[in-house]
Scaffold this motif. Sequence first.
Motif, PDB file in Angstrom:
ATOM      1  N   VAL A 308       0.861  -1.184   0.000  1.00  0.00           N
ATOM      2  CA  VAL A 308       0.000   0.000   0.000  1.00  0.00           C
ATOM      3  C   VAL A 308       0.893   1.228   0.000  1.00  0.00           C
ATOM      4  O   VAL A 308       1.962   1.250   0.624  1.00  0.00           O
ATOM      5  CB  VAL A 308      -0.940   0.013   1.224  1.00  0.00           C
ATOM      6  CG1 VAL A 308      -0.159   0.027   2.531  1.00  0.00           C
ATOM      7  CG2 VAL A 308      -1.895   1.202   1.162  1.00  0.00           C
ATOM      8  N   SER A 309       0.468   2.229  -0.740  1.00  0.00           N
ATOM      9  CA  SER A 309       1.130   3.524  -0.754  1.00  0.00           C
ATOM     10  C   SER A 309       0.074   4.581  -0.466  1.00  0.00           C
ATOM     11  O   SER A 309      -0.896   4.706  -1.222  1.00  0.00           O
ATOM     12  CB  SER A 309       1.787   3.777  -2.121  1.00  0.00           C
ATOM     13  OG  SER A 309       2.377   5.057  -2.172  1.00  0.00           O
ATOM     14  N   THR A 310       0.214   5.321   0.636  1.00  0.00           N
ATOM     15  CA  THR A 310      -0.790   6.313   1.000  1.00  0.00           C
ATOM     16  C   THR A 310      -0.478   7.658   0.351  1.00  0.00           C
ATOM     17  O   THR A 310       0.653   7.922  -0.051  1.00  0.00           O
ATOM     18  CB  THR A 310      -0.862   6.493   2.525  1.00  0.00           C
ATOM     19  OG1 THR A 310       0.306   7.209   2.978  1.00  0.00           O
ATOM     20  CG2 THR A 310      -0.942   5.141   3.231  1.00  0.00           C
ATOM     21  N   THR A 311      -1.470   8.513   0.304  1.00  0.00           N
ATOM     22  CA  THR A 311      -1.280   9.832  -0.279  1.00  0.00           C
ATOM     23  C   THR A 311      -0.378  10.701   0.589  1.00  0.00           C
ATOM     24  O   THR A 311       0.123  11.732   0.128  1.00  0.00           O
ATOM     25  CB  THR A 311      -2.624  10.533  -0.489  1.00  0.00           C
ATOM     26  OG1 THR A 311      -3.328  10.571   0.760  1.00  0.00           O
ATOM     27  CG2 THR A 311      -3.476   9.799  -1.517  1.00  0.00           C
ATOM     28  N   SER A 312      -0.135  10.299   1.848  1.00  0.00           N
ATOM     29  CA  SER A 312       0.770  11.039   2.724  1.00  0.00           C
ATOM     30  C   SER A 312       2.214  10.608   2.557  1.00  0.00           C
ATOM     31  O   SER A 312       3.102  11.128   3.229  1.00  0.00           O
ATOM     32  CB  SER A 312       0.345  10.860   4.187  1.00  0.00           C
ATOM     33  OG  SER A 312       0.373   9.500   4.559  1.00  0.00           O
TER      34      SER A 312
END
Length: 366
Positions: A308-312
């Motif tokens: 997973v890669s978050t927008t933060s």
Amino acid sequence: MVKIYSFKNLSFILVSLSLLALASCKKEHHTTVATPTKLGLYAYSSSIYKELGIVISKVGTQNLDSLLVFDTGSGGMVIDATNILPASMISTSGFVFTGDSTVVDGITLTNQTSSIAYGVDSATTETVYGNLAYASVTIGDENGSIVIKRLPFFLYYKAVDSQNNILPAHEFDVFGVSSEYDLQFSNNVNITSPFSYFDPGTGLTKGFKMSAIGTSDYSYLGTYVDALTLGLTSDDLSGSSGFSFATLSYYQGDGYAPVIPGTVTYNNKSFASYVLFDTGTEPYSYLEDPTYAGSGTNLLPTNSAVSVSTTSGFTYSYVTSATENLTNVENPGTANGNETVFGLEFFLNNEYMIDFTDHKLGLKNN
């Protein structure tokens, strides 16, 4: 564990702390920054199942030795009334008393009733029924503790599974530490993280951080882990802390739910999703893929790559095995799930933080 949210559509001020100087004619007075408070958890394991627990040692005037599930996926202390209230006051249809409230052993039980549903999807939903209560609560044990003098919490008389079967007493005792509201009662009373009611002291921001638990501390009888720090310093909240910060959105009736947007990838397939990191979900994680064509809940094969890669700017990845990082995929449209949930194994090697003042979630690879 995941509270079932009422909202359908999920939609960033770093705090700066400074010493305050009060000048007089010849002498300056400086405030002293408080020291953060340490608390511990107990790490339990069986063959594949792990759990984190936190001790509640006193409610009102009653001494207890209750272990509640430490849960970043919900907000609020939720505890069975069995052995807390007299048995004569508890029935499967509600508490037995008259008036707006009653006080028993320092616990104020009100006549405000509600229920809370928890679960990743319809098949895992469990529901507790009870009342708003208040008491002085001691969190922790001889290894370290805090007292919250008047904590609103949810005292329940009945818990049922998805088939409406009544669960054993204390089967669903939860200590939810997120900034969401499990419940919101009249007069703006929120069943939310007990830590949000704790004053960490001068110069510290309300919030907590959680160190990586590691894999060696879990045991069948439970191992004490000095994992929690209450009260955040300016260094904790700075850009040099190593944490990736995301500002949490407010949702009416649900508060600041700890879900953040990101892109999830498994076996080279990607989809956008809101993501929850949840100590209360174990031994599985759940990928809510809106493009998934299968039906029901399906376990990914061994050696599946998940990330997973978050927008933060935070990234997390793992590979499934026969006993670790077990991961289910399902279509939220058919399974009634809302957000992708990464379970307890995330916390083995990663750090976690919640700032209750500026409503930020911090994540850090360890």
